[in-house]
Design an enzyme around this catalytic site. Structure first.
Site, PDB file in Angstrom:
ATOM      1  CG  ASN A 299      -9.000 -13.045   5.213  1.00  0.00           C
ATOM      2  OD1 ASN A 299      -8.361 -13.924   4.633  1.00  0.00           O
ATOM      3  ND2 ASN A 299      -8.614 -11.788   5.260  1.00  0.00           N
TER       4      ASN A 299
ATOM      5  NE  ARG B 143      -8.156 -11.210   1.160  1.00  0.00           N
ATOM      6  CZ  ARG B 143      -6.902 -11.085   1.548  1.00  0.00           C
ATOM      7  NH1 ARG B 143      -6.493 -11.648   2.667  1.00  0.00           N
ATOM      8  NH2 ARG B 143      -6.053 -10.406   0.822  1.00  0.00           N
TER       9      ARG B 143
ATOM     10  CG  HIS C 139      -4.297  -4.696  -1.328  1.00  0.00           C
ATOM     11  ND1 HIS C 139      -3.073  -4.094  -1.537  1.00  0.00           N
ATOM     12  CD2 HIS C 139      -4.150  -5.487  -0.251  1.00  0.00           C
ATOM     13  CE1 HIS C 139      -2.219  -4.505  -0.621  1.00  0.00           C
ATOM     14  NE2 HIS C 139      -2.855  -5.360   0.165  1.00  0.00           N
TER      15      HIS C 139
ATOM     16  N   GLY D 124      -1.170  -0.458   3.780  1.00  0.00           N
ATOM     17  CA  GLY D 124      -1.259  -1.254   4.999  1.00  0.00           C
ATOM     18  C   GLY D 124       0.070  -1.958   5.167  1.00  0.00           C
ATOM     19  CG  ASN D 125       1.073  -5.233   7.739  1.00  0.00           C
ATOM     20  OD1 ASN D 125       1.905  -4.516   8.289  1.00  0.00           O
ATOM     21  ND2 ASN D 125       0.136  -5.894   8.402  1.00  0.00           N
TER      22      ASN D 125
ATOM     23  NE  ARG E   9       4.235  -9.066   0.044  1.00  0.00           N
ATOM     24  CZ  ARG E   9       2.939  -8.849   0.267  1.00  0.00           C
ATOM     25  NH1 ARG E   9       2.343  -7.761  -0.205  1.00  0.00           N
ATOM     26  NH2 ARG E   9       2.229  -9.723   0.939  1.00  0.00           N
TER      27      ARG E   9
ATOM     28  N   GLY F   8      -2.379   4.608   5.491  1.00  0.00           N
ATOM     29  CA  GLY F   8      -3.115   5.643   4.754  1.00  0.00           C
ATOM     30  C   GLY F   8      -4.149   6.362   5.611  1.00  0.00           C
TER      31      GLY F   8
ATOM     32  CD  GLU G 244      -9.146  -5.611   2.567  1.00  0.00           C
ATOM     33  OE1 GLU G 244      -8.535  -5.216   3.580  1.00  0.00           O
ATOM     34  OE2 GLU G 244      -8.641  -6.320   1.703  1.00  0.00           O
TER      35      GLU G 244
END
Ligand code: AMP
Length: 400
Positions: free
Chosen positions: A7, A94, A183, A211-212, A242, A333, A385
């Protein structure tokens, strides 16, 4: 089969080496602050149920240098987990944005690389770094197949009524402006785990990735039918930094009346909003602490965060015309007991209940936290992931 998952970010490379199909992790790590004098490499080796951690701080000029340091560790005489790099069959990358071009995991060819480059405008912060990771890995792992796994691919099954925006048609047909969602790898992984747990492949599932970044997906029969992120990752839920959904008028007001530039507004909505903008903290643990200390702002932000999730739950239950399971995943979560409690509170009408004792259990495993006999299962499913990327690479190659 050995699969190396990468990633690649703008100044970092996260990686994990899997032996498939057993899904055994041999090592994992992170190169951070690439381009700085004090770049940090953290490498973890898993052997015989034990974890060894190596860290080093040194100048790492670019991604190529970073990955060659990792390469040396992989085959090092003392700490290496491979005899030779040639043992790696696949490198799974990714890639954040696959546009409409990529609805599935894809072997990387020159044409695929060109297409990924063409998608740079849709994900200017991510795709160029992902692309760089591919170019560097092709040099270093030259014997391995290179495969791209796209964050947007899982959402490509959404119908037009869910992904289109009500703006002039040509913006979609000429410019590809529509909701893509992100995601996807996480939503796919946890929805799959939940369906397996329910022993119901056709299950109607709402996945909540907190998550973030935060997003939700409505999934039926293993396919995404709607998701909360859009053209970019700003839409939908309130996130760490955000804003999530806001009235577009806010942007025009700030630009036309208050003199902000568009770049400034972009930075405000992406990096200075969400929980950070509301409370000064973007980590949910700090916000919970502030609430415990009586901080009313933090409490209001928490109420807003969970209320937004509830609204999307209602919308997605309507979209699915029913519900078998709600799934909580990712940092918040999986760990934040109170967020799950507030989201599920006063939702009995929709079949959603919470067993307070089960909700309070901390565990790294999939768990059911609804009340006994409830019509809807509420599940906590730890996301993975990297494993999902490895699995998709394995399936692609096994099918060829
Ligand atoms: P992720 O993007 O999945 O790595 O999630 C990162 C976020 O998870 C952090 O910013 C924290 O807000 C949140 N987080 C991690 N651990 C906890 C925890 N124990 N309780 C609440 N939030 C947590």
């Amino acid at each position: 089969m050995y699969i190396f998952v990468i990633n690649s970010g703008s100044s970092s490379i996260k990686y994990q080496l899997f032996e498939m199909p057993e899904a055994r992790v041999l090592c994992s790590g992170l190169v951070e602050r690439i381009g700085h004098e004090n770049a940090v490499l953290t490498h973890k080796i898993y052997k015989g149920g034990k974890e060894d951690i190596l860290t080093s701080t040194e100048p790492i000029n670019d991604h190529g240098k970073g990955l060659s340091k990792v390469e040396k560790l992989l085959t090092d005489a003392q700490v290496g987990v491979l005899k030779s790099l040639d043992e790696i069959d696949v490198v799974g990358h990714r890639v954040v944005h696959g546009g409409e071009r990529f609805a599935a995991t894809t072997r990387i060819t020159d044409d695929v690389k060109k297409d990924i480059q063409q998608l740079f405008p849709l994900a200017p912060l991510h795709n160029p770094s992902n692309f760089l990771g591919i170019e560097v890995a092709e040099q270093i792992f030259s014997k391995a197949s290179q495969v791209a796994v796209f964050d947007t691919a899982f959402h490509q099954t959404m119908p037009p009524k869910a992904f289109r925006y009500a703006i002039p048609e040509e913006f979609y047909s000429n410019l590809g402006i529509r909701a893509y969602g992100f995601h996807g790898t996480s939503h796919k992984y946890v929805a799959g785990k939940a369906a397996e747990y329910l022993q119901k492949p056709e299950a109607k599932i709402i996945t909540i990735h907190l998550g973030n970044g935060c997003s939700m997906s409505a999934v039926e029969n293993g396919q995404c039918v709607d998701t909360s992120m859009g053209l970019g990752p700003m839409n939908g839920l309130i996130m760490g930094t955000r804003s999530g959904d806001i009235d577009q008028s806010v942007i025009f007001y700030l630009v036309n009346r208050e003199g902000y530039s568009l770049d400034e507004v972009n930075t405000i909505l992406n990096k200075k909003s969400g929980m950070l903008g509301l409370t000064g903290y973007n980590d949910m643990r700090d916000i919970t602490k502030a609430i415990d200390e009586g901080n009313a702002n933090a409490q209001m932000a928490y109420d807003m965060y969970t209320y937004r999730i509830k609204k999307y739950l209602g919308a997605y239950i309507a979209a699915l015309n029913g519900l078998d399971a709600v799934v909580f995943t990712a940092g918040v979560g999986e760990n934040d007991i109170k967020v799950r409690q507030m989201v599920c509170q006063n939702m009995e009408y929709l079949g959603i209940t919470l067993d307070e004792e089960k909700n309070a259990v901390r565990s790294k495993n999939l768990r059911e936290i609804n009340k006994e006999g409830a019509s809807v299962k509420v599940l906590v499913v730890p996301t993975n992931e990297e494993l999902e990327i490895a699995r998709q690479c394995y399936e692609l190659l096994a099918a060829e």
